[in-house]
Design a protein around this motif. Sequence first.
Motif, PDB file in Angstrom:
ATOM      1  N   LEU A   1      50.093  66.767  17.434  1.00  0.00           N
ATOM      2  CA  LEU A   1      51.016  67.663  16.734  1.00  0.00           C
ATOM      3  C   LEU A   1      51.666  66.954  15.547  1.00  0.00           C
ATOM      4  O   LEU A   1      51.762  67.511  14.442  1.00  0.00           O
ATOM      5  CB  LEU A   1      52.076  68.164  17.708  1.00  0.00           C
ATOM      6  N   HIS A   2      52.110  65.730  15.764  1.00  0.00           N
ATOM      7  CA  HIS A   2      52.766  64.976  14.693  1.00  0.00           C
ATOM      8  C   HIS A   2      51.802  64.710  13.543  1.00  0.00           C
ATOM      9  O   HIS A   2      52.163  64.846  12.358  1.00  0.00           O
ATOM     10  CB  HIS A   2      53.321  63.660  15.251  1.00  0.00           C
ATOM     11  N   LEU A   3      50.573  64.333  13.869  1.00  0.00           N
ATOM     12  CA  LEU A   3      49.567  64.087  12.835  1.00  0.00           C
ATOM     13  C   LEU A   3      49.315  65.336  11.998  1.00  0.00           C
ATOM     14  O   LEU A   3      49.290  65.282  10.757  1.00  0.00           O
ATOM     15  CB  LEU A   3      48.263  63.639  13.490  1.00  0.00           C
ATOM     16  N   LEU A   4      49.131  66.470  12.663  1.00  0.00           N
ATOM     17  CA  LEU A   4      48.812  67.706  11.936  1.00  0.00           C
ATOM     18  C   LEU A   4      50.001  68.188  11.109  1.00  0.00           C
ATOM     19  O   LEU A   4      49.828  68.648   9.971  1.00  0.00           O
ATOM     20  CB  LEU A   4      48.370  68.788  12.927  1.00  0.00           C
ATOM     21  N   ALA A   5      51.202  68.066  11.659  1.00  0.00           N
ATOM     22  CA  ALA A   5      52.385  68.484  10.900  1.00  0.00           C
ATOM     23  C   ALA A   5      52.566  67.597   9.666  1.00  0.00           C
ATOM     24  O   ALA A   5      52.966  68.082   8.593  1.00  0.00           O
ATOM     25  CB  ALA A   5      53.622  68.425  11.801  1.00  0.00           C
TER      26      ALA A   5
ATOM     27  N   GLU B   1      45.015  53.603  20.742  1.00  0.00           N
ATOM     28  CA  GLU B   1      45.325  53.972  19.358  1.00  0.00           C
ATOM     29  C   GLU B   1      46.441  55.012  19.313  1.00  0.00           C
ATOM     30  O   GLU B   1      47.326  54.959  18.449  1.00  0.00           O
ATOM     31  CB  GLU B   1      44.079  54.525  18.676  1.00  0.00           C
ATOM     32  N   LEU B   2      46.391  55.951  20.239  1.00  0.00           N
ATOM     33  CA  LEU B   2      47.435  56.989  20.270  1.00  0.00           C
ATOM     34  C   LEU B   2      48.785  56.381  20.628  1.00  0.00           C
ATOM     35  O   LEU B   2      49.822  56.747  20.047  1.00  0.00           O
ATOM     36  CB  LEU B   2      47.056  58.082  21.280  1.00  0.00           C
ATOM     37  N   GLU B   3      48.804  55.453  21.570  1.00  0.00           N
ATOM     38  CA  GLU B   3      50.060  54.805  21.948  1.00  0.00           C
ATOM     39  C   GLU B   3      50.624  54.004  20.782  1.00  0.00           C
ATOM     40  O   GLU B   3      51.850  54.028  20.526  1.00  0.00           O
ATOM     41  CB  GLU B   3      49.829  53.895  23.153  1.00  0.00           C
ATOM     42  N   ALA B   4      49.750  53.319  20.059  1.00  0.00           N
ATOM     43  CA  ALA B   4      50.216  52.527  18.914  1.00  0.00           C
ATOM     44  C   ALA B   4      50.825  53.430  17.854  1.00  0.00           C
ATOM     45  O   ALA B   4      51.871  53.108  17.266  1.00  0.00           O
ATOM     46  CB  ALA B   4      49.045  51.725  18.339  1.00  0.00           C
ATOM     47  N   TYR B   5      50.190  54.563  17.607  1.00  0.00           N
ATOM     48  CA  TYR B   5      50.715  55.515  16.618  1.00  0.00           C
ATOM     49  C   TYR B   5      52.077  56.041  17.071  1.00  0.00           C
ATOM     50  O   TYR B   5      53.033  56.111  16.283  1.00  0.00           O
ATOM     51  CB  TYR B   5      49.728  56.669  16.447  1.00  0.00           C
ATOM     52  N   ALA B   6      52.173  56.421  18.359  1.00  0.00           N
ATOM     53  CA  ALA B   6      53.425  56.978  18.875  1.00  0.00           C
ATOM     54  C   ALA B   6      54.565  55.968  18.768  1.00  0.00           C
ATOM     55  O   ALA B   6      55.703  56.320  18.411  1.00  0.00           O
ATOM     56  CB  ALA B   6      53.234  57.427  20.317  1.00  0.00           C
ATOM     57  N   HIS B   7      54.291  54.710  19.065  1.00  0.00           N
ATOM     58  CA  HIS B   7      55.342  53.691  18.973  1.00  0.00           C
ATOM     59  C   HIS B   7      55.718  53.414  17.517  1.00  0.00           C
ATOM     60  O   HIS B   7      56.894  53.207  17.195  1.00  0.00           O
ATOM     61  CB  HIS B   7      54.882  52.400  19.659  1.00  0.00           C
ATOM     62  N   GLU B   8      54.730  53.431  16.636  1.00  0.00           N
ATOM     63  CA  GLU B   8      55.016  53.174  15.219  1.00  0.00           C
ATOM     64  C   GLU B   8      55.951  54.227  14.653  1.00  0.00           C
ATOM     65  O   GLU B   8      56.851  53.914  13.858  1.00  0.00           O
ATOM     66  CB  GLU B   8      53.708  53.146  14.427  1.00  0.00           C
ATOM     67  N   TYR B   9      55.769  55.488  15.078  1.00  0.00           N
ATOM     68  CA  TYR B   9      56.593  56.579  14.539  1.00  0.00           C
ATOM     69  C   TYR B   9      57.690  57.004  15.516  1.00  0.00           C
ATOM     70  O   TYR B   9      58.318  58.043  15.320  1.00  0.00           O
ATOM     71  CB  TYR B   9      55.697  57.766  14.158  1.00  0.00           C
ATOM     72  N   GLN B  10      57.913  56.172  16.530  1.00  0.00           N
ATOM     73  CA  GLN B  10      59.015  56.366  17.477  1.00  0.00           C
ATOM     74  C   GLN B  10      59.011  57.783  18.060  1.00  0.00           C
ATOM     75  O   GLN B  10      60.047  58.449  18.139  1.00  0.00           O
ATOM     76  CB  GLN B  10      60.351  56.060  16.795  1.00  0.00           C
ATOM     77  N   LEU B  11      57.848  58.223  18.461  1.00  0.00           N
ATOM     78  CA  LEU B  11      57.722  59.547  19.068  1.00  0.00           C
ATOM     79  C   LEU B  11      58.156  59.481  20.527  1.00  0.00           C
ATOM     80  O   LEU B  11      57.971  58.471  21.211  1.00  0.00           O
ATOM     81  CB  LEU B  11      56.268  60.040  18.979  1.00  0.00           C
ATOM     82  N   LYS B  12      58.722  60.566  21.004  1.00  0.00           N
ATOM     83  CA  LYS B  12      59.117  60.682  22.403  1.00  0.00           C
ATOM     84  C   LYS B  12      58.215  61.713  23.063  1.00  0.00           C
ATOM     85  O   LYS B  12      57.950  62.772  22.489  1.00  0.00           O
ATOM     86  CB  LYS B  12      60.586  61.094  22.519  1.00  0.00           C
TER      87      LYS B  12
END
Length: 439
Positions: A36-40, A168-179
């Motif tokens: 969702l974050h990527l597409l938005a 890769e998904l976890e790294a992206y989520a941590h980089e952008y501080q997603l919850k």
Amino acid sequence: MKPALSAKLLQTLAPWRNAPAWHIAFSGGLDSTVLLHLLASLAKTNILPPLSAVHVHHGLQAVADAWPQHCQSVCDSLNVPLRVMRVQVQPGASLERAARDARYHAFTEVTGAGEVLLTGQHRDDQAETLLFRLLRGAGVRGLAAMPAQRPMAGGYLVRPLLDVSRAELEAYAHEYQLKWIEDPSNADPRFSRNYLRHRVFPTLTERWPQTVSSLARTAEHLSEAQALLDELAQMDLQAAHQPSPFPWLPLPSLALTSLRELSDARQRNALRHWLMPLTRLPDSDHWASWHSLRDAKGDAQPLWRLADGDLHRCGERIWWLPTLWSEFSDVSVSWQHPQNPLELPGNGQLNFIGTAPEGPLQICYRQGGETIEVPGRGRRDLKRLLNESALPRFIRGRLPLLYRGEQLLAVPTLAGLWAGSSDGWQLHWMPQTCDQGLS
């Protein structure tokens, strides 16, 4: 990290850029949150179809009641509209399967014509699916695991992250501080997939670090092999799709002669391809029933009972009868004029061509021993006439017969094999779900 993953996603979704809408299956977990974050984010710099999110609430655990609110908060922050759908999970032997069925039924409701539903399954999920199905003894189609895309409802289901690892998904989520939500049930080893994820895969990857990527690659190879098998099936079925002698009969059928010329393996492959949209397929142990049906004598009337209907053989042709099609009422029906056409419960409709005979008229079904006056041939036995026409026996019991009192006036004329009424009218039958009538 973001540019590489964004570019990969955009390239994967290139064939769907002209779709009317993109719907994101948003559980609130890691995978769908990253998707969702990527597409938005991509929508800010690229022209994409309208985005929306769909959260399916199964109601299976109390903690899940807070998830719709979390999903709404995430969607509000990304300016993406959210639809929350509450479903009932049917009890059964596999809670995992029942929840999945309920979830995908909800997805079909929101996916309109040409629209795309995007889900967040990734490479690790693909590896788990392959191993899970391998342990269940699946064939090539099952071992091809999850397809990257498939038709769904009037649109498409697309899994754009199958080439992306969970790491890769976890790294992206941590980089952008997603919850994101951590579903407590995902840690329960009583569920088969969880057992594989937490007990089996750590052991495998300790010995073979490339286990996940190797299994995902194997699924790709098997998917390609299945595509070749599908092409072969289409070639083999083309010869078997000879015109039916009863084009008014709205049932799938195949000529048996051309199938017999194939090896047993190619016969099974062709039949699997043909039956797949019609019924759940049998396991390997039940294919002996196909051989019994295929090898029966020509005057026999064998059938093969499958999960969602029966495969009948009549002469040198096989016919598929879905369970619901076979259910109809053989109760007599009065035909009061000028009611035309007459709806038959579960059996299509009747109407007259020309001026109908004087009443009172009634529609009945065969009991045995019926005779009828045939112009130029005198009174003939109905059973013999039906045998002459080679009408499949499974349809004879639902053939509507027109009576006046005790007299059998008419049977829907079978494709000109014997003449109709000498009084200038004909009885026309349109079987259930059939666009082409019998006249």
